[in-house]
Design a protein around this motif. Structure first.
Motif, PDB file in Angstrom:
ATOM      1  N   ARG A 114       0.771  -1.288   0.162  1.00 44.35           N
ATOM      2  CA  ARG A 114       0.008  -0.080   0.010  1.00 44.35           C
ATOM      3  C   ARG A 114       0.831   1.281  -0.049  1.00 44.35           C
ATOM      4  O   ARG A 114       0.610   2.269  -0.789  1.00 44.35           O
ATOM      5  CB  ARG A 114      -0.928   0.267   1.206  1.00 44.35           C
ATOM      6  CG  ARG A 114      -1.835   1.122   1.369  1.00 44.35           C
ATOM      7  CD  ARG A 114      -2.669   1.425   2.706  1.00 44.35           C
ATOM      8  NE  ARG A 114      -1.310   1.800   3.458  1.00 44.35           N
ATOM      9  CZ  ARG A 114      -1.121   2.907   3.496  1.00 44.35           C
ATOM     10  NH1 ARG A 114      -1.452   3.939   2.783  1.00 44.35           N
ATOM     11  NH2 ARG A 114      -0.246   3.587   4.284  1.00 44.35           N
ATOM     12  N   LEU A 115       1.998   1.233   0.826  1.00 35.63           N
ATOM     13  CA  LEU A 115       2.695   2.498   0.770  1.00 35.63           C
ATOM     14  C   LEU A 115       3.564   2.510  -0.622  1.00 35.63           C
ATOM     15  O   LEU A 115       3.659   3.668  -0.936  1.00 35.63           O
ATOM     16  CB  LEU A 115       3.916   2.131   2.039  1.00 35.63           C
ATOM     17  CG  LEU A 115       3.163   2.258   3.413  1.00 35.63           C
ATOM     18  CD1 LEU A 115       4.364   1.798   4.358  1.00 35.63           C
ATOM     19  CD2 LEU A 115       2.965   3.620   3.651  1.00 35.63           C
ATOM     20  N   ASP A 116       3.955   1.494  -1.300  1.00 34.29           N
ATOM     21  CA  ASP A 116       4.683   1.764  -2.475  1.00 34.29           C
ATOM     22  C   ASP A 116       3.564   2.205  -3.542  1.00 34.29           C
ATOM     23  O   ASP A 116       4.085   3.219  -4.363  1.00 34.29           O
ATOM     24  CB  ASP A 116       5.004   0.339  -2.987  1.00 34.29           C
ATOM     25  CG  ASP A 116       6.084  -0.331  -1.984  1.00 34.29           C
ATOM     26  OD1 ASP A 116       6.888   0.551  -1.715  1.00 34.29           O
ATOM     27  OD2 ASP A 116       6.473  -1.610  -2.175  1.00 34.29           O
ATOM     28  N   ARG A 117       2.249   1.886  -3.509  1.00 34.59           N
ATOM     29  CA  ARG A 117       1.423   2.582  -4.446  1.00 34.59           C
ATOM     30  C   ARG A 117       1.197   3.685  -4.018  1.00 34.59           C
ATOM     31  O   ARG A 117       0.950   4.783  -5.093  1.00 34.59           O
ATOM     32  CB  ARG A 117       0.069   1.840  -4.243  1.00 34.59           C
ATOM     33  CG  ARG A 117      -0.119   0.233  -4.853  1.00 34.59           C
ATOM     34  CD  ARG A 117      -1.215  -0.470  -5.178  1.00 34.59           C
ATOM     35  NE  ARG A 117      -2.085  -0.401  -3.738  1.00 34.59           N
ATOM     36  CZ  ARG A 117      -1.940  -1.174  -2.768  1.00 34.59           C
ATOM     37  NH1 ARG A 117      -1.420  -2.357  -3.046  1.00 34.59           N
ATOM     38  NH2 ARG A 117      -2.867  -1.579  -1.628  1.00 34.59           N
ATOM     39  N   ALA A 118       1.211   4.292  -2.711  1.00 31.69           N
ATOM     40  CA  ALA A 118       1.135   5.742  -2.539  1.00 31.69           C
ATOM     41  C   ALA A 118       1.989   6.557  -2.826  1.00 31.69           C
ATOM     42  O   ALA A 118       1.872   7.611  -3.345  1.00 31.69           O
ATOM     43  CB  ALA A 118       0.819   5.829  -0.806  1.00 31.69           C
ATOM     44  N   THR A 119       3.300   5.716  -2.768  1.00 32.98           N
ATOM     45  CA  THR A 119       4.510   6.478  -3.315  1.00 32.98           C
ATOM     46  C   THR A 119       4.561   6.647  -4.677  1.00 32.98           C
ATOM     47  O   THR A 119       4.635   7.841  -5.203  1.00 32.98           O
ATOM     48  CB  THR A 119       5.717   5.977  -2.838  1.00 32.98           C
ATOM     49  OG1 THR A 119       5.494   5.847  -1.460  1.00 32.98           O
ATOM     50  CG2 THR A 119       7.135   6.571  -3.319  1.00 32.98           C
ATOM     51  N   ALA A 120       3.946   5.760  -5.524  1.00 31.40           N
ATOM     52  CA  ALA A 120       3.971   5.787  -6.895  1.00 31.40           C
ATOM     53  C   ALA A 120       2.868   6.828  -7.231  1.00 31.40           C
ATOM     54  O   ALA A 120       3.194   7.457  -8.278  1.00 31.40           O
ATOM     55  CB  ALA A 120       3.681   4.366  -7.410  1.00 31.40           C
ATOM     56  N   ALA A 121       1.861   7.046  -6.684  1.00 33.32           N
ATOM     57  CA  ALA A 121       0.809   7.940  -7.207  1.00 33.32           C
ATOM     58  C   ALA A 121       1.302   9.386  -6.948  1.00 33.32           C
ATOM     59  O   ALA A 121       0.909  10.328  -7.608  1.00 33.32           O
ATOM     60  CB  ALA A 121      -0.324   7.638  -6.446  1.00 33.32           C
TER      61      ALA A 121
END
Length: 314
Positions: A307-314
């Protein structure tokens, strides 16, 4: 004598971690009893190290950084324990902030009660929640107990706790790594402690605030957690192969699902803001029914990292 270590597991919450650590640096009334504050970085990339190093000069006691690259809440706690030999272990989560007298209150209460595991109250904070949900969420993320310090029958979670290592934390890795992704490692630990005749205590003045981040300050997240909490009694009984107890909890869960579910439906029809409380109770009832493998929601470890990786990518 320095006889207590404070362990703070963390996963990519730099601002929250700093708030937690600064609250620990401001502790009063404990003298030289703190042997170290151990920060366990559960991010494979070791992202918390720089922040911990920057705060080291402010710490009144040794500030120890350890890296637990395998994401998982139980693994992080075990790695923190391996970094200290202190006979008393206090846990503070990285989304919490301790009041100045927090640790002194836990220590005093443990000395007066002789409990193997002490717990304190938590005030939930959900500043970004919707207005109608905020009262429910702040109760959900909070913790209430007796008005006075003393022994209690039912344990709580590890956040805001003080444990006697010799009795409450047996062996080199007392937290079950099988709970790394779903959580519940503290439920299993305390169930085993109860079975050994351990005692639980409540420190009424050991106040902590818990700040729910935006992605957790939602009804969906809270109900998923409520479902997981509901699974706890059935799973604990199943782990002990106490099948009559499993059946009893499932019957209780069925009753709760029917009664609270009907109430939740009625409050939803009239648009009552109190419906969230009944959604919660219904979810806990359903959890007692569907406690089996495959139904556990995952909140920690690899799921949270993704989830944190997705948030960073967004």
């Amino acid at each position: 004598m320095a006889d207590v270590a404070i362990i703070v597991p963390t996963l990519r919450r730099p601002d929250s971690l700093e708030r937690a650590l600064r609250s620990l640096f401001a502790q009063t009334g404990v003298g030289d009893r703190v042997s170290e504050i151990v920060v366990v970085d559960n991010d494979p990339s070791g992202s918390a190290k720089a922040g911990v190093e920057a705060l080291r000069r402010l710490a009144p006691w040794p500030l120890v950084y350890v890296h637990a690259p395998r994401p998982g809440v139980a693994t992080a706690r075990n790695v923190g324990l391996a970094a200290t030999t202190a006979p008393l272990i206090a846990f503070l989560d990285d989304d919490e902030a301790a009041s100045p007298g927090w640790l002194a209150a836990l220590l005093k209460a443990q000395e007066s009660t002789g409990a193997d595991a002490m717990f304190g109250p938590i005030t939930g904070r959900a500043p970004e929640a919707s207005d109608w949900l905020k009262p429910y969420l702040e109760r959900f993320f909070g913790r209430e107990g007796p008005e006075r310090t003393g022994l209690i029958e039912t344990p709580f979670g590890c956040g805001n706790s003080l444990l006697v290592r010799a009795t409450a934390l047996p062996g080199p890795a007392p937290f079950d790594a099988g709970a790394d992704q779903a959580g519940g490692e503290d439920d299993a630990l305390f169930a085993a402690l109860r079975a050994r005749g351990g005692r639980f205590g409540w420190a009424a003045e050991a106040m902590v605030e818990e700040f729910a981040p935006a992605h957790r300050a939602t009804l969906a997240y809270a109900l998923a957690r409520a479902f997981a909490y509901g699974q706890g009694p059935s799973q604990t009984a199943a782990a002990a192969r106490d099948w009559p107890a499993v059946l009893r909890w499932m019957v209780i869960g069925a009753g709760q699902t029917v009664v609270w579910g009907a109430g939740a439906a009625a409050l939803t029809l009239i648009g009552s803001s109190k419906r969230a409380e009944l959604y919660d109770r219904t979810a806990r009832g359903v959890g007692k029914l569907f406690w089996m493998k495959g139904f556990e929601p995952h909140f920690y470890g690899a799921r949270e990292l993704a989830r944190l990786d997705r948030a960073t990518a967004a």
